[in-house]
Design an enzyme around this catalytic site. Structure first.
Site, mmCIF file in Angstrom:
data_model
loop_
_atom_site.group_PDB
_atom_site.id
_atom_site.type_symbol
_atom_site.label_atom_id
_atom_site.label_comp_id
_atom_site.label_asym_id
_atom_site.label_seq_id
_atom_site.Cartn_x
_atom_site.Cartn_y
_atom_site.Cartn_z
ATOM 1 N N ASN A 9 0.893 -1.371 0.134
ATOM 2 C CA ASN A 9 -0.169 0.114 0.018
ATOM 3 C C ASN A 9 1.020 1.195 0.002
ATOM 4 O OD1 ASN A 9 -1.773 2.071 0.601
ATOM 5 N ND2 ASN A 9 -2.513 1.482 2.517
ATOM 6 N N TRP A 10 1.012 1.737 -1.266
ATOM 7 C CA TRP A 10 2.053 2.921 -1.219
ATOM 8 C C TRP A 10 1.470 4.352 -0.740
ATOM 9 C CZ3 TRP A 10 3.988 2.448 -7.195
ATOM 10 C CH2 TRP A 10 4.712 1.142 -7.105
ATOM 11 N N LYS A 11 0.215 4.151 -0.338
ATOM 12 C CA LYS A 11 -0.431 5.533 0.224
ATOM 13 C C LYS A 11 -0.388 6.790 -0.554
ATOM 14 C CE LYS A 11 -0.343 3.157 4.685
ATOM 15 N NZ LYS A 11 -0.354 3.218 6.223
ATOM 16 N N HIS A 95 -9.615 0.925 4.657
ATOM 17 C CA HIS A 95 -8.533 1.146 5.559
ATOM 18 C C HIS A 95 -8.610 1.964 6.696
ATOM 19 C CE1 HIS A 95 -4.363 2.320 6.504
ATOM 20 N NE2 HIS A 95 -3.866 1.238 5.941
ATOM 21 N N GLU A 97 -7.083 4.607 7.770
ATOM 22 C CA GLU A 97 -7.111 6.012 7.383
ATOM 23 C C GLU A 97 -8.429 6.505 6.863
ATOM 24 O OE1 GLU A 97 -3.188 5.395 5.668
ATOM 25 O OE2 GLU A 97 -2.306 4.868 7.533
ATOM 26 N N GLU A 167 -5.437 -5.299 10.691
ATOM 27 C CA GLU A 167 -4.439 -4.217 10.709
ATOM 28 C C GLU A 167 -4.782 -3.524 12.006
ATOM 29 O OE1 GLU A 167 -2.549 -2.983 6.811
ATOM 30 O OE2 GLU A 167 -4.217 -1.726 6.977
ATOM 31 N N GLY A 173 2.033 2.346 10.822
ATOM 32 C CA GLY A 173 3.033 3.199 10.776
ATOM 33 C C GLY A 173 3.726 3.646 12.127
ATOM 34 N N SER A 213 3.306 -2.146 10.492
ATOM 35 C CA SER A 213 4.626 -2.156 10.724
ATOM 36 C C SER A 213 5.259 -3.290 10.068
ATOM 37 C CB SER A 213 4.893 -1.782 12.160
ATOM 38 O OG SER A 213 4.492 -0.286 12.257
ATOM 39 N N GLY A 234 2.729 -1.193 4.327
ATOM 40 C CA GLY A 234 2.779 0.189 3.835
ATOM 41 C C GLY A 234 4.311 0.762 3.746
ATOM 42 N N GLY A 235 4.527 1.389 4.908
ATOM 43 C CA GLY A 235 6.375 2.090 4.613
ATOM 44 C C GLY A 235 6.909 1.047 3.950
HETATM 45 P P1 PGA Z 1 2.688 0.252 7.743
HETATM 46 O O1 PGA Z 1 1.069 0.479 7.083
HETATM 47 O O2 PGA Z 1 3.136 -1.142 7.092
HETATM 48 O O3 PGA Z 1 3.228 1.673 7.142
HETATM 49 O O4 PGA Z 1 2.275 0.327 9.173
HETATM 50 C C1 PGA Z 1 0.236 -0.655 6.824
HETATM 51 C C2 PGA Z 1 -0.931 -0.101 6.312
HETATM 52 O O5 PGA Z 1 -1.558 0.946 6.612
HETATM 53 O O6 PGA Z 1 -1.722 -0.712 5.348
#
Ligand code: PGA
Length: 254
Positions: A9-11, A95, A97, A167, A173, A213, A234-235
């Site tokens: 997930n490149w956000k 998600h 967010e 998640e 994050g 994470s 994500g990251g």
């Molecule tokens: P993260 O994000 O790996 O940076 O914690 C995961 C996600 O939001 O899908």
């Protein structure tokens, strides 16, 4: 044994050239290997370019969101039909967010899942609890509520095509990861909830990813848990080397 599914997930990250460069590196690094399913989820505006780069490869390209509406006067929205039309096959829905910053409710998420399925897009439904909810011992209750409304009126045939990403919000994050035991326990609970709502075959065919994470250091142990069928990253998905390492870890636990 289900195939593991590793999704990046490149956000809202990367400039266009950076996104294309990352996609090319992944395309090279993954060529010839399909032991694991891999998907990338770039920003809407890069989807067409990234779909073009991965065309003919086994890598899925998907969006991070979609509209629950079919078409019309919905300024700023992107429909499932549009996503399918440019070559997307998957979409992340619900998600945390989207839930917390953009107030997406479980019933909106339910409508989005239906919009995705109508357009032959395979949804990754995200669920997970806040830190306070975990501390209060409410993790399962919260996740069950998200699943029950999120999957309302969906048939077992529809649910079979779904991926669920567990998640925990406190792990996204933050560098704090659920322990493999904590994650496995919630995954087993999710599978049981699907079994109760549908049947054992449906529960077994769904893939449940862990997200929060995940990186190249902790992936192997998480992915080796019985109930964990992949990761939503994500990251660490923004770096070709670390994302490819996570994919290799998924191959190793097969
Ligand atoms: P993260 O994000 O790996 O940076 O914690 C995961 C996600 O939001 O899908």
């Amino acid at each position: 044994m289900k195939k593991q599914f590793i999704a990046g997930n490149w956000k809202m990250n990367l400039a266009l050239e950076e996104a294309k460069c990352l996609a090319r590196k992944l395309c090279d690094g993954l060529s010839g290997s399909d032991a694991v399913d891999v998907g990338v989820f770039p920003s809407f505006v890069y989807l067409k370019d990234i779909c073009d780069i991965f065309r003919g490869s086994s890598v899925f390209v998907g969006a991070q969101n979609l509209s629950m509406e079919k078409s019309g006067a919905f300024t700023g929205e992107v429909s499932g039909e549009m996503l399918r039309g440019i070559g997307c096959t998957h979409v992340i829905i619900g998600h945390s967010e989207r839930r917390t910053i953009y107030q997406e409710t479980d019933s909106i998420i339910n409508s989005k899942i239906k919009a995705a399925l109508l357009n032959d897009l395979s949804p990754i439904l995200c669920v997970g609890e806040r830190q306070e909810e975990r501390d209060a011992g409410k993790t399962c209750e919260v996740v069950e509520g998200q699943l029950s409304v999120g999957l309302e009126t969906l048939t077992s045939e529809q649910v079979k095509g779904l991926t669920i990403a567990y998640e925990p919000i406190w792990a996204i994050g933050t560098g704090k990861t659920a322990t493999p035991d904590q994650a496995n326990e919630v995954h087993a609970f999710i599978r049981k909830a699907i079994r109760n709502k549908y049947d054992n075959g449906t529960a077994q065919s769904i893939r449940i990813q862990y997200g929060g994470s995940v990186n190249s250091k902790n992936a192997k142990e998480l992915l080796s848990q019985l109930e964990i069928d992949g990761a939503l990253v994500g990251g660490a998905s923004l770096n070709a080397g670390s994302f490819l390492d996570i994919v290799s870890d998924a191959v190793r636990v097969l």
